[in-house]
Design an enzyme around this catalytic site. Structure first.
Site, PDB file in Angstrom:
ATOM      1  N   TYR A 143     -17.839  57.633 -22.260  1.00 20.06           N
ATOM      2  CA  TYR A 143     -18.149  58.281 -23.529  1.00 20.06           C
ATOM      3  C   TYR A 143     -17.753  57.395 -24.713  1.00 20.06           C
ATOM      4  CZ  TYR A 143     -19.014  62.673 -20.974  1.00 20.06           C
ATOM      5  OH  TYR A 143     -19.505  63.639 -20.117  1.00 20.06           O
ATOM      6  N   LYS A 192     -14.438  57.811  -8.007  1.00 19.51           N
ATOM      7  CA  LYS A 192     -15.582  57.445  -7.167  1.00 19.51           C
ATOM      8  C   LYS A 192     -15.320  56.014  -6.697  1.00 19.51           C
ATOM      9  CE  LYS A 192     -19.697  58.245  -5.410  1.00 19.51           C
ATOM     10  NZ  LYS A 192     -19.966  59.236  -4.356  1.00 19.51           N
ATOM     11  N   ASP A 224     -17.723  63.693  -5.941  1.00 19.55           N
ATOM     12  CA  ASP A 224     -18.758  64.543  -5.344  1.00 19.55           C
ATOM     13  C   ASP A 224     -18.128  65.546  -4.377  1.00 19.55           C
ATOM     14  OD1 ASP A 224     -18.117  62.317  -3.815  1.00 19.55           O
ATOM     15  OD2 ASP A 224     -20.167  61.891  -3.153  1.00 19.55           O
ATOM     16  N   ASP A 248     -15.167  66.211 -17.687  1.00 16.39           N
ATOM     17  CA  ASP A 248     -16.109  67.027 -18.454  1.00 16.39           C
ATOM     18  C   ASP A 248     -16.904  67.923 -17.493  1.00 16.39           C
ATOM     19  OD1 ASP A 248     -17.642  67.981 -20.554  1.00 16.39           O
ATOM     20  OD2 ASP A 248     -18.996  66.261 -20.593  1.00 16.39           O
ATOM     21  N   ASP A 252     -16.267  72.283 -16.407  1.00 13.55           N
ATOM     22  CA  ASP A 252     -17.281  73.344 -16.529  1.00 13.55           C
ATOM     23  C   ASP A 252     -17.425  74.080 -15.197  1.00 13.55           C
ATOM     24  OD1 ASP A 252     -17.878  72.474 -19.151  1.00 13.55           O
ATOM     25  OD2 ASP A 252     -20.017  72.877 -18.874  1.00 13.55           O
TER      26      ASP A 252
HETATM   27  C1  IPM Z   1     -16.526  69.184 -23.890  1.00 14.10           C
HETATM   28  C2  IPM Z   1     -17.917  68.989 -24.445  1.00 14.10           C
HETATM   29  C3  IPM Z   1     -17.955  67.680 -25.209  1.00 14.10           C
HETATM   30  C4  IPM Z   1     -17.564  66.577 -24.257  1.00 14.10           C
HETATM   31  C5  IPM Z   1     -19.285  67.364 -25.891  1.00 14.10           C
HETATM   32  C6  IPM Z   1     -19.723  68.476 -26.812  1.00 14.10           C
HETATM   33  C7  IPM Z   1     -19.257  66.048 -26.618  1.00 14.10           C
HETATM   34  O1  IPM Z   1     -18.832  69.017 -23.410  1.00 14.10           O
HETATM   35  O2  IPM Z   1     -15.573  69.232 -24.694  1.00 14.10           O
HETATM   36  O3  IPM Z   1     -16.392  69.301 -22.690  1.00 14.10           O
HETATM   37  O4  IPM Z   1     -18.403  66.046 -23.533  1.00 14.10           O
HETATM   38  O5  IPM Z   1     -16.396  66.253 -24.193  1.00 14.10           O
HETATM   39 MG    MG Z   2     -18.035  69.626 -21.563  1.00 15.32          MG
END
Ligand code: IPM
Ligand code: MG
Length: 356
Positions: A143, A192, A224, A248, A252
């Site tokens: 990133y 990985k 994975d 990231d 989620d």
């Molecule tokens: C998070 C979000 C951010 C990230 C985005 C919005 C840039 O997905 O905080 O997880 O990738 O870190």
């Molecule tokens: Mg995110």
């Protein structure tokens, strides 16, 4: 009276409405526990682009540096999708993480007992409780790596690079080992390493550092496989440490174990006590302004802020306990189940404040 001066970045989409509920709860906690919050509202994200042309105005960075810590809603939305990559709302978020040196992102994936049935994972897999802490590296990796777009032999190409240095890996791994020491002393490092050089350096560096933490049981897992294990047997995890992009994605995924992404808080910490606190979810522009967003991830982020940056652990505990209590009767639509009272964003905030 103790005073805490924080910068508030409400952001875009549901950002302002969920932040308002968290500030309501913070004020109520202050009254109860004897501190006063001072809010300095600044712009970041799409709202900053609209007002100033850029997602992260210099003034915002300066204000953040002068504050005790920073509280954020969420940024982004389709309105700014046509902005060039480096001027998108998300670039503002990455920019502030970089500018404030917020390299350690703590994302706890816990399940509140009353919400167990809202989890898509079977009871037999979750058991009585669930408590994973994802420690995500936040200011390095792909990133933040070298990137570019060009035309090669008449075809359009684009690239991004994953690069980590030993000190970058050491400091995030140290955070994770320290966290593991305060918990169940189990650390899973996710990489990985069967494919990527950056992951091989990651793994080697984590192993080297583990010598300083002989009590912590360290294991390694490919990303994975980890994605699969999180739903197959999430109880095997205590602390997970991983790179920016893997963290990231996995956070989620882990959030869904808890029933809704609207439940997960996060802390992004710099060296020392300074931090930025935000829910892990996005700005949900599709439901903005309807009063149906779940403010609990944001309210729980306020609890993390009280604990990690503001030395108010009793207030932090009280907020978390209040959330647990409120969930036994009231639900926003994302976690709604029959038999509960369906409440709006602001009703949820009122209930948490009243239950402190
Ligand atoms: C998070 C979000 C951010 C990230 C985005 C919005 C840039 O997905 O905080 O997880 O990738 O870190
Ligand atoms: Mg995110």
């Amino acid at each position: 009276m103790r005073e805490h001066k924080i910068v508030v970045l409400k952001g875009d989409g549901i950002g302002p409405e969920i932040v308002d509920e968290a500030l309501k709860v913070l004020d109520a906690a202050g009254e109860k526990f004897g501190f006063k919050m001072q809010y300095d509202e600044q712009l970041m994200g799409g709202c900053a682009i609209d007002a100033t042309g850029v997602p992260l105005p210099e003034e915002t960075v300066t204000a953040c540096k002068a504050a005790d810590c920073v509280f954020l809603g969420a940024v982004g939305g389709p309105k700014w999708d046509t902005q060039p990559g480096n001027n998108r709302p998300e670039a503002g978020l990455l920019g502030i993480r970089g500018a404030l040196g917020l390299y350690a992102n703590l994302r706890p994936a816990t399940i509140f007992a009353p919400l167990k049935s809202a989890s898509p994972i079977k009871d037999s897999i979750i058991g009585d409780s669930m408590d994973i802490l994802i420690v995500r590296e936040l200011t390095g990796g792909i990133y933040f790596g070298e990137r570019g777009t060009s035309v090669e032999n008449g075809v359009e190409v684009a690239y991004d690079t994953e690069k980590y240095s030993v000190p970058e890996i050491q400091r995030i791994a140290r955070t994770a080992f320290e966290m593991a020491m305060k918990r169940n002393k189990k650390l899973t490092s996710v990489d990985k390493a069967n494919v990527l050089d950056s992951s091989r350096l990651w793994r080697k560096t984590v192993i080297e550092l583990s010598k300083e933490y002989p009590e912590v049981e360290l294991s390694h897992m490919y990303v994975d496989n980890c994605a699969m294990q999180l739903v197959r047997n999430p109880k095997q995890f205590d602390v997970i440490v991983t790179s920016n992009i893997f963290g990231d994605i996995l956070s989620d995924e882990a959030s869904m174990i808890s029933g809704s992404i609207g439940m997960l808080a996060s802390a992004s910490l710099a060296e020392g006590k300074f931090g930025l606190y935000e829910p892990i979810h996005g700005s949900a522009p599709d439901i903005a302004g309807q009063g149906i967003a779940n403010p609990l991830a944001t309210i729980l982020s306020a609890a993390m802020m009280l604990r990690y940056s503001l030395d108010e652990p009793a207030a932090a505990d009280a907020i978390e306990a209040a959330v647990n209590t409120v969930l036994t009767t009231a639900r926003t639509p994302d976690i709604y189940e029959e038999g509960f009272k369906k409440v709006s964003t602001s009703q949820m905030g009122d209930l948490v404040a009243a239950n402190l």
